[in-house]
Motif scaffolding. Structure first.
Motif, short mmCIF file in Angstrom:
data_model
loop_
_atom_site.label_atom_id
_atom_site.label_comp_id
_atom_site.label_asym_id
_atom_site.label_seq_id
_atom_site.Cartn_x
_atom_site.Cartn_y
_atom_site.Cartn_z
N ARG A 15 0.84 -1.21 0.00
CA ARG A 15 0.00 0.00 0.00
C ARG A 15 0.87 1.25 0.00
O ARG A 15 0.64 2.18 -0.79
CB ARG A 15 -0.91 -0.01 1.23
CG ARG A 15 -1.52 1.34 1.57
CD ARG A 15 -2.22 1.31 2.91
NE ARG A 15 -2.59 2.65 3.35
CZ ARG A 15 -1.86 3.42 4.13
NH1 ARG A 15 -0.69 2.98 4.61
NH2 ARG A 15 -2.27 4.63 4.47
N SER A 16 1.87 1.29 0.89
CA SER A 16 2.72 2.48 0.99
C SER A 16 3.54 2.69 -0.28
O SER A 16 3.71 3.83 -0.74
CB SER A 16 3.66 2.34 2.20
OG SER A 16 2.93 2.32 3.41
N ARG A 18 2.78 1.78 -3.28
CA ARG A 18 1.90 2.27 -4.35
C ARG A 18 1.66 3.76 -4.23
O ARG A 18 1.60 4.48 -5.24
CB ARG A 18 0.56 1.50 -4.32
CG ARG A 18 0.65 0.10 -4.90
CD ARG A 18 -0.74 -0.49 -5.12
NE ARG A 18 -1.46 -0.68 -3.86
CZ ARG A 18 -1.38 -1.76 -3.11
NH1 ARG A 18 -0.60 -2.76 -3.48
NH2 ARG A 18 -2.09 -1.87 -1.99
N HIS A 19 1.55 4.24 -2.99
CA HIS A 19 1.39 5.68 -2.79
C HIS A 19 2.61 6.45 -3.30
O HIS A 19 2.47 7.50 -3.92
CB HIS A 19 1.18 5.97 -1.30
CG HIS A 19 -0.19 5.58 -0.81
ND1 HIS A 19 -0.54 5.64 0.51
CD2 HIS A 19 -1.28 5.13 -1.47
CE1 HIS A 19 -1.79 5.24 0.65
NE2 HIS A 19 -2.25 4.92 -0.53
N ARG A 22 2.75 6.53 -7.08
CA ARG A 22 1.80 7.49 -7.65
C ARG A 22 2.24 8.93 -7.39
O ARG A 22 1.73 9.86 -8.03
CB ARG A 22 0.41 7.26 -7.06
CG ARG A 22 -0.22 5.94 -7.46
CD ARG A 22 -1.43 5.64 -6.61
NE ARG A 22 -1.98 4.32 -6.91
CZ ARG A 22 -2.84 3.68 -6.12
NH1 ARG A 22 -3.24 4.25 -4.99
NH2 ARG A 22 -3.29 2.48 -6.46
N SER A 23 3.15 9.10 -6.44
CA SER A 23 3.64 10.45 -6.11
C SER A 23 5.15 10.42 -5.97
O SER A 23 5.71 10.50 -4.87
CB SER A 23 2.99 10.93 -4.80
OG SER A 23 3.41 12.22 -4.48
N ARG A 79 4.39 10.59 7.31
CA ARG A 79 3.36 9.61 6.95
C ARG A 79 2.72 9.00 8.19
O ARG A 79 1.50 8.77 8.23
CB ARG A 79 3.95 8.53 6.05
CG ARG A 79 4.22 9.00 4.62
CD ARG A 79 4.58 7.84 3.72
NE ARG A 79 5.90 7.31 4.03
CZ ARG A 79 7.02 7.66 3.40
NH1 ARG A 79 6.97 8.56 2.43
NH2 ARG A 79 8.17 7.12 3.72
#
Length: 253
Positions: A15-16, A18-19, A22-23, A79
């Motif tokens: 999950r992390s 992928r974040h 995307r950024s 985060r």
């Protein structure tokens, strides 16, 4: 970590990551400042600094790599703070997942992101003239030291992430860590410094780590310095991990 924790950590790590994918500005921002320092010191100040070496970029790079990591770990605190403030940690805790997986996912995300940033800085250094005769064992040793240093600072970053009251407070703790290499052998030899400053520079963790990485790149014997560097990294890691886990239990109890 048992199998249950490993599985939960892997899911949250995905999950992390992928974040971050995307950024990518996180990695870009982390690398920009160290690259700017490297350009400044090599092309502006490098000619006036006598390090006793032919290539100042070769001398400078180990310290720049530590600055890269120090600037990157602030995102871990950021985060964690956002996950706590947004209630995401509470939602995770209501699910049948291992509590420690939440922190480990953040820590491993930091490790991956910082190693990518370090690779970007090394590529820029190669363009600027950095050269090394180190073989695969030397590069693996450097990578291992940097990974251990990243883990130690990341667990340290967990503490302000858990305790901060604002976004600025969560990330500001990294500033002293970024400045620490400037009072070490990262930019100039310590024997050029005044007595008290030299004593501090020669007995703080950055100097032993920088000198060890520099020796590995130069294919020189690392001597006892590598044990000092490893002792600093492992000691900081153990202490930071212990305080971070206790703080996390209290924060989420």
């Amino acid at each position: 970590m048992n199998r249950h924790v490993l599985g939960d950590t892997a899911v949250l790590l995905g999950r992390s990551l992928r974040h971050i994918a995307r950024s990518p500005d996180t990695i870009i921002t982390t690398a920009i400042m160290p690259i700017a320092f490297m350009l400044l010191f090599v092309y502006v100040f490098g000619g006036a600094i006598d390090t006793g070496t032919d290539s100042y970029v070769n001398y400078l790079l180990p310290g720049i790599l530590l600055i890269t990591i120090a600037s990157g770990i602030s995102y871990t605190a950021f985060r964690i703070f956002l996950d706590l403030r947004g209630g995401l940690v509470d939602r995770f805790r209501s699910m049948p997942i291992a509590r420690s997986a939440i922190l480990w996912a953040h820590v491993l995300t930091s490790l991956v992101a910082n190693l990518v940033s370090v690779a970007v800085v090394v590529l820029v250094a190669l363009v600027m003239g950095f050269r090394t005769g180190a073989g695969a064992p030397g590069w693996l040793a450097v990578a291992g030291i940097l990974a251990l240093f990243t883990l130690a600072l990341t667990w340290l970053a967990v503490l302000p992430g858990l305790a901060a009251r604002s976004v600025d407070g969560a990330s500001a703790f990294s500033y002293p860590l970024i400045l620490l290499p400037f009072v070490s052998s990262a930019f100039v030899p310590t024997d050029t410094m005044p007595g008290p400053v030299r004593a501090f520079a020669e007995n703080q963790p950055v100097t032993s780590i920088v000198d060890t990485i520099r020796a590995l790149f130069d294919q020189r014997p690392v001597g006892a310095g590598i044990w000092t560097a490893l002792a600093w990294c492992v000691g900081l890691l153990v202490v930071a991990y212990a305080f971070a886990t206790v703080s996390y239990r209290r924060r989420t109890s």
